[in-house]
Motif scaffolding. Sequence first.
Motif, PDB file in Angstrom:
ATOM      1  N   ASN A 118    -124.556  89.326  82.287  1.00  0.00           N
ATOM      2  CA  ASN A 118    -124.414  88.839  83.654  1.00  0.00           C
ATOM      3  C   ASN A 118    -123.081  89.238  84.287  1.00  0.00           C
ATOM      4  N   HIS A 124    -125.301  85.839  86.938  1.00  0.00           N
ATOM      5  CA  HIS A 124    -125.033  84.416  87.181  1.00  0.00           C
ATOM      6  C   HIS A 124    -124.221  83.877  86.001  1.00  0.00           C
ATOM      7  N   PHE A 355    -127.283  75.421  87.164  1.00  0.00           N
ATOM      8  CA  PHE A 355    -127.751  75.893  88.471  1.00  0.00           C
ATOM      9  C   PHE A 355    -128.305  74.728  89.295  1.00  0.00           C
TER      10      PHE A 355
END
Length: 443
Positions: A118, A124, A355
């Motif tokens: 990532n 993310h 998230f």
Amino acid sequence: MPLPERTYITDALRTETVGGVLLLLFAVAALIWANTSPHSYESVLDYTIGPSSPLHLHLSLEAWANDGLLAIFFFVAGIELKREFVAGELRTPSAAVLPVIAAVCGVALPAVIYAVANSGSGGHPNGWAIPTATDIAFALGVLAVVGSHLPSALRAFLLTLAVVDDLIAILIIAVFYSTGIKFWALGLSFAGLLLFWFLHRRGVHGWYLYVPLAFVVWALMHESGVHATVAGVAMGLILRCHKVGDEKQSPGEHIEHLVRPISAGFAVPVFALFAAGVTISGSALAEVFTQAAPIGIVLGLLIGKTTGIFGGTWLAARFTRAELNPQLTWADLFAVSVLAGIGFTVSLLISELAFPEDAALADRAKAAVLVGSLLCALLATSLLKLRNRHYQQLVSEENADVDGDGIPDVYQQDDPAWRGGAGNRPGPSARQPPGRPPGHPAP
């Protein structure tokens, strides 16, 4: 329900196999529900319940599962960790060093793999902790099902590794996924923990005192912004897990005996029901293997956990004085390293925490957790079955008694008469078992 039936059910829920099967069944039920009736599933998750109090406990059922039910799971994990420190593998540094190093490396390498996957513009990075956790219930359940002849030291290694892994996961949640800390609530929560410790240290008994106090501590921890599961593990660590005087069980063992069926039979399965419901489609599965965050999770669980645990243990045994338990082989350790890649309960929780503002990304992360955990479970089951067959064959060879004299043949292979063939072997009354002085016939 009559007492014998209640006793049978609670005893069954204390076994690792039953707990793992229940967790799997509820996870499958969540997947079926979310994919056949997604609107009803979402409406149940979003249904709010609880008092409208200054502590903001009017929460959705999903939040109650994440923050409330998992606190029970972490309470039991805290007791297990405390017991490992005072009476288990973590009691002596020489026995603890390998599983502790394995746990640390098994957390670090998956995080590194996820971070690398990532590191680009579409990544993310906040989900780095998702593939770091090992699910105790699933891992021990699989080991219990397929490992009837595996050495007991293998289970002890996995349990110690998973308990340390849980401790690291709790620290990660507390440090990296706690936001907007309210210090007045955190201070009152610590005061409640201190009162909990004081009453327990004084030998005060009575669930009617501890259960309300535990709820208040949990509610204050939840209000503080620190994840409420931290309160569960803190109370578990407070309990005394060594015997005093003529006690048959320590308070920690007794309370774990009472609470484990609630954790294994209700708290963790219901959490799985509310957490594992992700929409599965061809495009969703394709995203798992094409997008940075999901593929980082899958690689972290399958490759990171396996390589981190096995490689860390091998390096420690190679370059330090630490030694692998003589009951185990490196093939056993590799199989259990793959098994530790099953990162279900805590990984699903961290997916929500990593998230919070992107439900779609959280669902993709959960799907990746399910795929990675499934791959690890299937591969580990195959490897453990091979190792189990190997040990089963050894047991059969050790117990073989072809001539039917009551003495296993493996103990008579140095006897010239025995090696001469079945027709020339002396009868039972004429032979001596190995190491028995002449003139002392076998009993």
